[in-house]
Design an enzyme around this catalytic site. Structure first.
Site, PDB file in Angstrom:
ATOM      1  CB  SER A 113      -0.951  -0.033   1.199  1.00 23.28           C
ATOM      2  OG  SER A 113      -1.954   0.947   1.082  1.00 23.28           O
TER       3      SER A 113
ATOM      4  CG  ASP B  34      -6.407  -1.903  -4.184  1.00 28.63           C
ATOM      5  OD1 ASP B  34      -6.740  -0.835  -3.633  1.00 28.63           O
ATOM      6  OD2 ASP B  34      -5.234  -2.296  -4.242  1.00 28.63           O
TER       7      ASP B  34
ATOM      8  CG  HIS C 273      -5.984  -1.666  -0.499  1.00 29.86           C
ATOM      9  ND1 HIS C 273      -4.937  -1.370  -1.343  1.00 29.86           N
ATOM     10  CD2 HIS C 273      -5.663  -1.120   0.702  1.00 29.86           C
ATOM     11  CE1 HIS C 273      -4.037  -0.658  -0.690  1.00 29.86           C
ATOM     12  NE2 HIS C 273      -4.447  -0.497   0.565  1.00 29.86           N
TER      13      HIS C 273
END
Length: 401
Positions: free
Chosen positions: A189, A341, A371
């Protein structure tokens, strides 16, 4: 009593209305994903209420929730786990105990959390790094970099660079028995964004150029120019990470001005004269056809927040904002993207651009995952997709590091 019951019933209906969203049919373990998504939306509503009433800042509730997942450094029969410092930056260190006839590889893992929350001390990251050290017989270094909004951009980058350069010293590598030719920088991320940034900065520094063999990114965020790509539109409301939540948190890394959040939400945050940079993240040129679907490309709109907007021109914010000649100097790369995501298309564009300039890239796309899946890799709320992602990541390291 009747009025209280009525109020309770109305509250439940409103809560259900604001938190419910349909879960895609092909998503793995839909009931778990629905529960995770509902709890996240409840936390978002609570954080919004707390900020509105002045109890605490929006991001602080998420910081508290993530901090409750921190665990102590617990060694086991295979791995020694230590909390220490590299040049005054906290790190969690994983050192294999068994004797080795060879120098070990090393992985520097940068955690996610939208730059405002998270820590390598979290149980899920401890799980990932412990497993990496075990399966690879590798040294793992996890920097606990400074977080926004207390420490704004570029504090996180600076801390990661300091840790990496400290670790790359010959005397330090020798101390931990690390092979200097087998070092990887990884992250998930926002940690994937930091990975992309520090790799580029190291390649620009003659003293550290080519000292990193590989980079690995798990659902990375790699640009802030266009927040209305197809993946942002398709997953605007989640599951788990909605577009609004991601923007409200990550903007805190750059500024404390609340109006900036609204500008980014409208995709109107780029300064005048920045159009020449759009070509680096134009999804209509770089996305595979299956992900373009029926979406129509629209350029981001130029805004008027010049002080804040100027940060989006900085390649340390958006690793995609470099030309091809700079990209072709990057090392062996691994990218994992997830279908559900908002950051999916960042990773897909990065893969396409790296392949176009000849950088060896391995890309795994997880069709049924969300995600943040690896955050749910430990009991009680673990996702099998998170475990699969971790396994793919470590297997790639085994084969390539």
């Amino acid at each position: 009593m009747g009025n209280k019951m009525l109020l309770f019933g109305i509250s439940c209906i409103l809560l259900a209305y604001y938190t419910y969203m349909p879960i895609p049919e092909n998503i793995e373990e839909p009931w778990k994903v629905r529960l995770i998504d509902t709890l996240t939306k409840i936390a978002t509503l609570t954080a919004t209420l707390f900020e509105y009433t002045g109890l605490m800042k929006f991001e602080h509730l998420f910081f508290i929730l993530m901090r409750t997942q921190n665990i102590e450094p617990i060694s086991d029969e295979n791995i020694t786990v230590i909390d220490t410092e590299f040049s005054n930056i906290p790190v969690r260190l994983y050192l294999p105990k068994r004797k080795s006839e060879r120098q070990r590889p090393a992985v520097i893992y940068i955690h996610g959390g939208a730059f405002v929350t998270g820590s390598p001390k979290m149980e899920s990251y401890d799980f990932v790094n412990r497993m990496t050290a075990n399966r690879l017989d590798a040294v793992v270094v996890a920097p606990d970099y400074r977080l926004a909004p207390q420490y704004l951009f570029p504090a996180a980058i600076e801390d990661c660079i300091i840790v990496i350069k400290f670790f790359l010293q010959d005397k330090v590598l020798e101390k931990y028995g690390v092979d200097p030719a087998h070092i990887c920088i990884s992250g998930d991320s926002s940690g994937g964004s930091l990975t992309g940034t520090v790799i580029q900065l190291l390649q620009d520094d003659p003293e550290y150029r080519n000292k990193i063999k590989a980079q690995a990114m798990i659902y990375p965020g790699l640009q802030t120019i266009d927040t209305w790509m197809p993946s942002y539109r398709e997953n605007e409301n989640g599951p788990f990470l909605s577009r609004k939540l991601a923007i409200m948190l990550s903007v805190r890394y750059f500024t404390k001005e609340t109006e900036s959040v609204h500008a980014v939400l409208r995709n109107e945050h780029m300064p005048e004269g920045s159009r020449d940079l759009f070509k680096f993240v134009n999804w209509s040129h770089f996305l595979p056809e299956k992900y373009k679907k029926n979406h129509v490309y629209r350029e981001p709109i130029h805004g008027k927040l010049n002080t804040f907007s100027a940060l989006h021109l900085d390649r340390r914010v958006s690793p995609l904002l470099v030309n091809d000649s700079q990209l072709q100097n990057l090392p062996l790369t691994y990218v994992i993207t997830c279908e559900y995501d908002i950051l999916r298309d960042d990773g897909l564009i990065y893969v396409t651009r790296l392949r176009n300039v000849g950088v060896p890239v391995t890309h795994d796309h997880i069709e049924d995952a969300i995600h943040g899946a690896i955050l749910f890799s430990t009991a009680p709320m673990y996702l099998h997709s998170g475990l699969r992602i971790i396994d793919k990541y470590i297997s790639w390291l085994q084969e390539n590091l």
